[in-house]
Write an enzyme that holds these catalytic residues in place. Structure first.
Site, mmCIF file in Angstrom:
data_model
loop_
_atom_site.group_PDB
_atom_site.id
_atom_site.type_symbol
_atom_site.label_atom_id
_atom_site.label_comp_id
_atom_site.label_asym_id
_atom_site.label_seq_id
_atom_site.Cartn_x
_atom_site.Cartn_y
_atom_site.Cartn_z
ATOM 1 N N CYS A 142 -61.379 21.002 -23.534
ATOM 2 C CA CYS A 142 -60.746 21.770 -22.455
ATOM 3 C C CYS A 142 -59.328 21.292 -22.162
ATOM 4 O O CYS A 142 -58.585 21.971 -21.450
ATOM 5 C CB CYS A 142 -61.599 21.736 -21.198
ATOM 6 S SG CYS A 142 -62.176 20.115 -20.739
ATOM 7 N N GLU A 200 -66.014 20.908 -13.608
ATOM 8 C CA GLU A 200 -64.895 20.656 -14.519
ATOM 9 C C GLU A 200 -64.944 21.772 -15.548
ATOM 10 O O GLU A 200 -65.870 21.845 -16.358
ATOM 11 C CB GLU A 200 -65.041 19.277 -15.166
ATOM 12 C CG GLU A 200 -63.798 18.831 -15.920
ATOM 13 C CD GLU A 200 -63.835 19.240 -17.379
ATOM 14 O OE1 GLU A 200 -63.084 20.180 -17.735
ATOM 15 O OE2 GLU A 200 -64.592 18.638 -18.149
#
Length: 497
Positions: A302, A267
């Site tokens: 993010c 990720e």
């Protein structure tokens, strides 16, 4: 209060403290013998408030060996036993929630309200894992698909993949650890975890909790802060069957290339767009969610909303309201209840973003708000019409910066949102169901958030990206799938008398 005054207050708050020593964990036990130590600073004051043992190459090797040896016993745990372990973690996280939140704020610099939110999310993550631990289903296969296969049938079961290597980042140092550890415990996999050297403390507190779980086989887990030289063992060691990594794309793709035969889950970063086609349900709510998406935790996420596309008929209205709201955000001591933005993770990180802001203006972007830095504090910043060649547009800004753009046509806005090598998550505000589904089908991202910013993540959802934003998915149930291997039992003439 100006941003320079905020930094001055942080310096005034610094004081002499005796750092607390934290132990690493090898094979379920805190290590007592002397080691080299890593300093952990209070990100607000800059004072060293903790010292953490650093693992050696030999420590890592011992931890991996213990995980391999413990895997059969770990896999043999019953569903109810795995659930019991996870619920024990839930109970302890609840009991120690304020203590851990204070620790998160100290080591990470995030506002205390955000820290409490992270602890709550971590509790949710372990709770969901406890529930999913008893729902690892297989299936029956009718295999008599042609005359030559008459009498055949199959049963599919899922089995733990084996020892897992885990590498976690600094921005959510408890919950992103939870998103690796909880699924592993739910399926019955041993693991060795490398927390971020910037924020290792909350992971080590989780180690304290797991050490008390008597049902865990000896060797089931290790938590090891490591030096940069030894970190590659978490990537290349073939005794691991899975590497799960959260962090920057530069580091992640390099790790994948070195990972060998093991399965990899990554990720990575993002450059999250949000499209405002309509005000849903109204201007006030839309602005509230846009501000949260752009500046929550100082943009150090993010899925921080980095690019905001606003329909031209709404542009002036939304821009004005957005700027007014941004200018009211409080930057200051993260331990104060009303602080919205604390310090960034480091002064060097703040300097890097400051340079990108200057570059964006030099290349034609317009500075609408913020842009000033003092030490590790950076004002919430809004830029307009930043060109594609600027780093602030094409790369991931891991900080409190939002770029504004106007558009005429919804399809063109979707195309522009896709004009990036990232694809983690996106947001769309629209009351038009057709446009909502058009966005869902055409936005190149792992997730599309309707009528909210792209910064929304529920800990049970599938979470991960396309393109340079990673591979596979987190989210407890979906992470568990990557930690399981399918086996089929093919049977002939079973049940035939």
């Amino acid at each position: 209060m100006g941003i320079q005054s905020v930094e001055n207050k942080a310096k005034e708050a610094s004081r002499d403290v005796t750092p607390r020593e934290y132990r690493m964990y090898i094979a379920n036990k805190a290590v007592e013998s002397p080691r080299k130590f890593l300093d952990v600073t209070n990100k607000y004051t800059g004072v060293v408030e903790a010292k953490v043992q650093l693992a050696t190459h030999q420590d890592i090797d011992q931890a991996i060996d213990a995980a391999v040896k413990a895997q059969p016993a770990m896999a043999a745990l019953g569903s109810y036993e795995r659930k019991t372990i996870l619920l024990q973690v839930v109970t302890e996280l609840k009991r120690r929630s304020e203590e851990i939140a204070q620790l998160l704020t100290m080591e990470c610099g995030k506002p205390i309200k955000d820290a409490r939110g992270e602890v709550t999310r971590s509790i949710d993550t372990f709770q969901v894992a406890a529930e999913e631990s008893t729902r690892i289903y297989g299936e029956h296969l009718p295999l008599d698909i042609s005359p030559r296969n008459k009498g055949l049938q199959g049963i599919v079961r899922k089995f733990p993949i084996g020892p897992i290597s885990m590498v976690s980042p600094w921005n959510f140092p408890l919950n992103l650890v939870a998103h690796k550890v909880a699924p592993a415990l739910a399926v019955g996999c041993t693991f060795v975890l490398k927390p971020s050297s910037r924020t290792p403390l909350s992971a080590l507190v989780l180690g304290e909790i797991l050490e008390t779980c008597e049902l865990l086989p000896k060797g089931a887990f290790s938590i090891l802060p490591v030096s940069r030289e030894d970190a590659d063992m978490f990537t290349v060691d073939e005794r691991f069957k899975l590497l799960t990594f959260t962090g920057s794309g530069m580091a992640g793709w390099g790790m994948k290339a070195r990972a060998g035969k093991k399965k990899v889950v990554m990720e990575l970063g993002g450059n999250a767009p949000c499209i405002v086609e309509d005000l849903v349900p109204d201007l006030d709510y839309t602005i509230q969610r846009l501000v949260m998406g752009g500046f929550y935790q100082g943009g150090q996420s993010c899925i921080h909303m980095q690019r905001l596309y606003i329909h031209e008929r709404l542009y002036d209205q939304v821009k004005h309201a957005f700027l007014e709201a941004v200018k009211k955000l409080k930057v200051g001591n993260p331990f104060d209840e009303d602080t919205f933005l604390g310090p960034m993770i480091s002064e060097s990180a703040a300097k890097g973003i400051e340079e990108w802001i200057h570059e964006a203006v030099e290349k034609g972007g317009k500075l609408l708000a913020g842009g000033h830095r003092s030490g590790s504090f950076l004002e919430p910043t809004v830029l307009e019409n930043v060109p594609m060649e600027a780093n602030a547009r094409k790369e991931e800004i891991f900080g409190p910066v939002v770029l504004l753009y106007s558009y005429k046509d919804f399809k063109e806005a979707v195309d522009e949102a896709n004009n990036t090598h990232y694809g983690l998550q996106s947001g769309v505000f629209t009351s038009d169901l057709n446009k909502a589904f058009y966005a869902f089908e055409h936005l190149e991202a792992g997730g599309v958030v309707l009528n909210d910013s792209p910064s929304v993540r529920v800990d049970s959802q599938p979470y991960g990206g396309l393109k340079d934003s990673g591979i596979q998915r987190e989210g407890v149930k979906y992470a568990m799938e990557d930690m399981l291997e399918h086996k089929v039992l093919v049977m002939r003439n079973v049940g035939v008398l």
